[in-house]
Design an enzyme around this catalytic site. Structure first.
Site, PDB file in Angstrom:
ATOM      1  N   ILE A 150       0.679  -1.191   0.166  1.00 42.23           N
ATOM      2  CA  ILE A 150      -0.047   0.027   0.062  1.00 42.23           C
ATOM      3  C   ILE A 150       0.879   1.405   0.057  1.00 42.23           C
ATOM      4  CG2 ILE A 150      -2.085  -1.116   1.124  1.00 42.23           C
ATOM      5  CD1 ILE A 150      -1.125  -0.394   3.924  1.00 42.23           C
ATOM      6  N   ILE A 188       4.982  -1.235   2.645  1.00 42.73           N
ATOM      7  CA  ILE A 188       4.848   0.151   2.268  1.00 42.73           C
ATOM      8  C   ILE A 188       5.649   0.459   1.006  1.00 42.73           C
ATOM      9  CG2 ILE A 188       4.657   2.471   3.122  1.00 42.73           C
ATOM     10  CD1 ILE A 188       3.042   0.518   4.926  1.00 42.73           C
ATOM     11  N   LYS A 189       4.755   1.170   0.151  1.00 41.12           N
ATOM     12  CA  LYS A 189       5.595   1.584  -1.197  1.00 41.12           C
ATOM     13  C   LYS A 189       5.815   2.928  -0.983  1.00 41.12           C
ATOM     14  CE  LYS A 189       3.693  -0.400  -5.697  1.00 41.12           C
ATOM     15  NZ  LYS A 189       2.734  -0.254  -6.767  1.00 41.12           N
ATOM     16  N   LEU A 190       7.045   3.166  -1.362  1.00 44.68           N
ATOM     17  CA  LEU A 190       7.678   4.616  -1.395  1.00 44.68           C
ATOM     18  C   LEU A 190       8.016   4.953  -2.682  1.00 44.68           C
ATOM     19  CD1 LEU A 190       9.586   4.820   2.211  1.00 44.68           C
ATOM     20  CD2 LEU A 190       7.342   5.934   1.355  1.00 44.68           C
TER      21      LEU A 190
END
Ligand code: E4P
Length: 215
Positions: free
Chosen positions: A56, A82-84
């Site tokens: 996400i 976590i997508k960065l």
């Protein structure tokens, strides 16, 4: 090789879970928009439905905000990744969060240099946007092959996710390149089962068998 679904369509994911091939899910803001649901609602539904990793995306733009947002998103589920984004702030946030055991999928990677920075900063996943690279006239798979070789050479243990997959051929090229993960829209996922020669051959067998049974 792991197969992820690149969608936030909960019913589409549910319909494919029983195949045994949905190892995880990736989302992005466009995908969340298409779901028609609020971000937290749909993200939590997917995190609960899928036992594997669910990416996400944190949408803050400064390092400090990304860190705070990522910590919050990571609390939504043990399987949350976590997508960065591949930005200076994204990379800085990644290097801090990776020391806290928050797994980061560094996304929108389009070059070997970017992949190298993502690996050095401690990314768990590096998402290479193969179809989008191809669309510029460059060779997305070349970035993948080079990244795989770079990881071996320097002992990085990040996993490559092949993103922006447009065709079943992209999947075959990903296998050849040794990518650890492909993330697929449902159309390409469904196409993995099919080949016109298989279909034609089986059709012929069925016809011939009917003739045998009618003897
Ligand atoms: C991966 O990180 C991307 O979010 C995704 O695969 C992009 O896919 P698209 O190019 O189809 O938007």
């Amino acid at each position: 090789m792991k197969i992820f679904l690149d969608t936030a369509d909960v019913e589409a994911i549910r319909a494919r879970i029983d195949s045994g091939f949905v190892d995880g899910v990736t989302t992005n803001p466009s995908i969340i928009m298409k779901s028609g649901k609020p971000f937290e609602t749909v993200a939590r539904e997917i995190l609960e439905l899928v036992p594997g990793d669910v990416s996400i995306e944190a949408m803050s733009t400064t390092c400090d905000e990304m860190i705070a947002e990522s910590r919050q998103l990571a609390s939504w589920g043990k399987n949350a990744v976590i997508k960065l984004p591949m930005t200076r702030d994204g990379i800085k946030a990644l290097s801090i969060l990776s020391q806290e055991d928050i797994r980061i999928n560094l996304t929108m990677v389009a070059s070997l240099n970017q992949a190298m920075l993502a690996c050095k900063a401690g990314a768990h996943y590096v998402s290479i946007i193969v179809g989008r690279i191809d669309a510029t006239g460059a060779d997305g798979m070349e970035v993948v092959r080079d990244t795989r070789a770079m990881m071996r050479e320097y002992g990085f243990d990040a996993q490559i996710i092949i993103g922006s997959v447009r065709t079943p051929n992209h999947v075959m090229m990903s296998i050849r390149a040794g990518a650890q993960v492909v993330t697929l829209g449902t159309a390409v996922f469904d196409q993995l089962y099919d080949h016109p020669l298989t279909e034609a051959g089986l059709e012929q067998f069925a016809k011939d068998w009917q003739a045998v049974e009618n003897r």
